[in-house]
Write a protein that holds these residues in place. Sequence first.
Motif, PDB file in Angstrom:
ATOM      1  N   GLU A  11       0.832  -1.201   0.000  1.00  0.00           N
ATOM      2  CA  GLU A  11       0.000   0.000   0.000  1.00  0.00           C
ATOM      3  C   GLU A  11       0.871   1.257   0.000  1.00  0.00           C
ATOM      4  O   GLU A  11       0.568   2.235  -0.689  1.00  0.00           O
ATOM      5  N   LEU A  12       1.947   1.242   0.769  1.00  0.00           N
ATOM      6  CA  LEU A  12       2.863   2.390   0.767  1.00  0.00           C
ATOM      7  C   LEU A  12       3.521   2.560  -0.599  1.00  0.00           C
ATOM      8  O   LEU A  12       3.705   3.683  -1.064  1.00  0.00           O
ATOM      9  N   TYR A  14       2.209   1.739  -3.474  1.00  0.00           N
ATOM     10  CA  TYR A  14       1.171   2.301  -4.333  1.00  0.00           C
ATOM     11  C   TYR A  14       0.996   3.796  -4.068  1.00  0.00           C
ATOM     12  O   TYR A  14       0.910   4.597  -5.005  1.00  0.00           O
ATOM     13  N   GLN A  15       0.928   4.181  -2.792  1.00  0.00           N
ATOM     14  CA  GLN A  15       0.761   5.592  -2.437  1.00  0.00           C
ATOM     15  C   GLN A  15       1.944   6.430  -2.910  1.00  0.00           C
ATOM     16  O   GLN A  15       1.761   7.551  -3.404  1.00  0.00           O
ATOM     17  N   SER A  18       1.654   6.800  -6.721  1.00  0.00           N
ATOM     18  CA  SER A  18       0.498   7.624  -7.052  1.00  0.00           C
ATOM     19  C   SER A  18       0.746   9.102  -6.731  1.00  0.00           C
ATOM     20  O   SER A  18       0.484   9.983  -7.556  1.00  0.00           O
ATOM     21  N   LEU A  19       1.269   9.373  -5.552  1.00  0.00           N
ATOM     22  CA  LEU A  19       1.535  10.756  -5.163  1.00  0.00           C
ATOM     23  C   LEU A  19       2.656  11.372  -5.998  1.00  0.00           C
ATOM     24  O   LEU A  19       2.602  12.556  -6.342  1.00  0.00           O
ATOM     25  N   LYS A  50       1.593  15.151   1.713  1.00  0.00           N
ATOM     26  CA  LYS A  50       1.244  13.729   1.779  1.00  0.00           C
ATOM     27  C   LYS A  50       2.425  12.856   1.379  1.00  0.00           C
ATOM     28  O   LYS A  50       2.692  11.831   2.009  1.00  0.00           O
ATOM     29  N   VAL A  54       4.318   9.927   3.574  1.00  0.00           N
ATOM     30  CA  VAL A  54       4.462   8.543   3.106  1.00  0.00           C
ATOM     31  C   VAL A  54       5.937   8.125   3.116  1.00  0.00           C
ATOM     32  O   VAL A  54       6.274   7.015   3.513  1.00  0.00           O
TER      33      VAL A  54
END
Length: 61
Positions: A11-12, A14-15, A18-19, A50, A54
């Motif tokens: 998930e990290l 992906y974040q 994405s960011l 954000k 992350v």
Amino acid sequence: MNIAIKMDKNELDYQLVSLSKQKEDYDKLLYYYKKPNKGIIELKHDVDDKLSRVIKLYTLL
């Protein structure tokens, strides 16, 4: 008080991707607008905040 937080590396990942993509898109928009756009600048700062959070979480893994 002990607090347990489950962090999922996937998930990290992906974040982070994405960011980073969003940041790149806002940078391009600011470049093409030629003049400062307050809305885009605010969105870019939000994404930057954000992204830094992350990255900090990522370093804890």
